[in-house]
Design an enzyme around this catalytic site. Structure first.
Site, PDB file in Angstrom:
ATOM      1  N   GLU A 129      46.276  46.030  69.550  1.00 55.19           N
ATOM      2  CA  GLU A 129      46.871  44.761  69.121  1.00 55.19           C
ATOM      3  C   GLU A 129      46.047  43.538  69.530  1.00 55.19           C
ATOM      4  OE1 GLU A 129      48.123  45.080  73.384  1.00 55.19           O
ATOM      5  OE2 GLU A 129      47.835  46.484  71.718  1.00 55.19           O
TER       6      GLU A 129
ATOM      7  N   CYS B 250      49.256  50.769  77.163  1.00 56.52           N
ATOM      8  CA  CYS B 250      48.392  50.622  78.343  1.00 56.52           C
ATOM      9  C   CYS B 250      49.130  51.001  79.625  1.00 56.52           C
ATOM     10  CB  CYS B 250      47.812  49.207  78.399  1.00 56.52           C
ATOM     11  SG  CYS B 250      46.344  49.096  79.474  1.00 56.52           S
TER      12      CYS B 250
ATOM     13  N   HIS C 259      44.455  48.893  73.630  1.00 58.89           N
ATOM     14  CA  HIS C 259      45.070  47.653  73.147  1.00 58.89           C
ATOM     15  C   HIS C 259      44.636  47.363  71.718  1.00 58.89           C
ATOM     16  CE1 HIS C 259      47.036  46.130  76.781  1.00 58.89           C
ATOM     17  NE2 HIS C 259      46.005  46.566  77.470  1.00 58.89           N
TER      18      HIS C 259
END
Length: 307
Positions: free
Chosen positions: A238, A142, A236
Site C-alpha cells: 500500500e 507487516c 507494504h
C-alpha cells in the site's frame, strides 16, 4: 470502488485529486445495496498518511465499502491529535458489538519489542479473538502479520542483522489460490522492517496456513489460512511512491545506520526520483481480497458471520 468515508476526512481531497472514486455519505445512503463493512485498525503514528494509503488501494473495484477507522484505547498516539481521533476514529469498545465483512490491521513501529512488551498487546489479542467470530476475513500487514502469526500459530519473529528495506521481486507459489488471481509470476512489493518470520516455522502449521508468495531476498511475503479468512502480508504494497524515500531521508537526518533502499532509486541514487513498480499488484492484491475473500464469501445477512 466507491469508498464511503466522512466528507470531511482529509484523505478525501487527496484521493479525489488522484481520481480515486470517493462516495459522499449522502449519495451512499441513497443506494439500495448493502455496502461491505470494512474496519481499519490503524496502529501507525501518522494515521492520516496510513489511512490515505489504504483507502487508495481499497478504491479500485466496483464494490461499495463503508469504512470504520479504529485505534487502540490502550495507547495514546503521539502524532495524531485527540480532536482528529474523536472526529474520525472509534475505539474497539465502541464497535465490539458490530459485525464486519473485513478488517485490516496495519503495521506498527514496535517490531524491536517482544510482542508481550507492546503496551497495547493485550488489547490487540482481544481484537484478534473478536475478529474470529465477528469479521469474515482479516488482513494483517507487516508487524500485525507477525503478531497474528505468533498469537494464532506460535510462529516466532527473528531480528534481522540489517533492515529489510527496499522493493523486492516476489514469486507466486500458489497460483490457484483466489487471492493470487491475475498476479504475474514475478511481481514487486516494498518492505521496511527489522524482523522476519521464517518459512520453516510456517510449514510447521501447514494444516492451517500456507505460503502464497515469497521472495528469495526478502523472504515470506503472503501467508493465508486455507479458508482465506486470515491473510498475513509481511510487506507494504500500500506504500506511496515516496514512502521509502521519506523513511530513508528521515533516518539519515537522525544519523541512524540505514542503507539505501534496494531496487528503489534509479542507479541506486537517492537524489533521483524513485521508480514505482508495485502499484498494479498492490491494487490487485486488495481488489482480490475484497472480491474473492470478502464479497463472494461473506453472508448477505452480516449477523450470520461466525467462526
Amino acid at each position: 470502488m466507491p469508498v464511503k468515508i466522512p466528507n470531511t476526512l482529509p484523505a478525501v481531497k487527496v484521493l479525489t485529486k488522484e481520481n480515486i472514486f470517493i462516495m459522499p455519505e449522502n449519495r451512499a445512503a441513497s443506494q439500495d445495496i448493502r455496502p461491505l463493512k470494512i474496519a481499519i485498525l490503524n496502529l501507525m503514528p501518522d494515521k492520516e498518511t496510513t489511512e490515505t494509503q489504504l483507502l487508495r488501494v481499497l478504491g479500485n473495484t466496483s464494490l461499495q465499502i463503508d469504512i470504520s477507522l479504529l485505534y487502540t484505547a490502550s495507547h495514546s498516539p503521539r502524532h495524531t491529535s485527540k480532536d482528529y481521533l474523536k472526529e474520525f476514529y472509534h475505539t474497539f469498545d465502541q464497535v465490539k458489538n458490530e459485525k464486519y465483512d473485513g478488517l485490516i490491521i496495519t503495521g506498527a513501529p514496535v517490531e524491536n519489542l517482544p510482542f508481550e512488551k507492546v503496551d497495547y498487546w493485550k488489547e490487540i489479542c482481544g481484537i484478534m479473538d473478536w475478529a474470529n467470530d465477528n469479521v469474515y476475513s482479516t488482513m494483517y500487514i507487516c508487524w500485525a502479520a507477525q503478531a497474528a502469526l505468533y498469537y494464532h500459530y506460535g510462529v516466532k519473529k527473528y531480528q534481522l542483522d540489517e533492515k529489510m528495506f527496499g522493493v523486492f521481486p516476489h514469486k507466486v507459489l500458489k497460483p490457484n489460490n483466489k487471492l493470487m488471481r491475475g498476479f504475474d509470476d514475478i511481481f514487486y512489493a516494498p518492505h521496511s522492517r527489522h524482523t522476519e518470520v521464517r518459512r520453516s516455522d510456517i510449514l510447521k502449521n501447514k494444516q492451517y496456513i500456507e505460503i502464497l508468495s515469497e521472495s528469495d531476498e526478502s523472504g515470506v511475503y503472503i501467508v493465508a489460512s486455507h479458508d482465506n479468512r486470515q491473510i498475513f502480508v509481511t510487506g507494504h504494497s500500500e506504500y506511496d511512491s515516496t514512502t521509502l524515500d521519506k523513511q530513508y531521508k528521515r533516518d539519515v537526518a537522525k544519523g541512524l545506520p540505514i542503507a539505501v533502499p534496494k531496487n528503489y532509486y534509479p542507479e541506486n541514487d537517492p537524489s533521483k526520483k524513485p521508480l514505482v513498480n508495485w502499484r498494479c499488484h498492490a491494487n490487485l492484491l486488495f481488489a482480490n481480497w475484497l472480491n474473492y475473500c470478502v464479497y463472494q464469501e461473506t453472508p448477505y445477512d452480516i449477523s450470520m458471520i461466525h467462526k
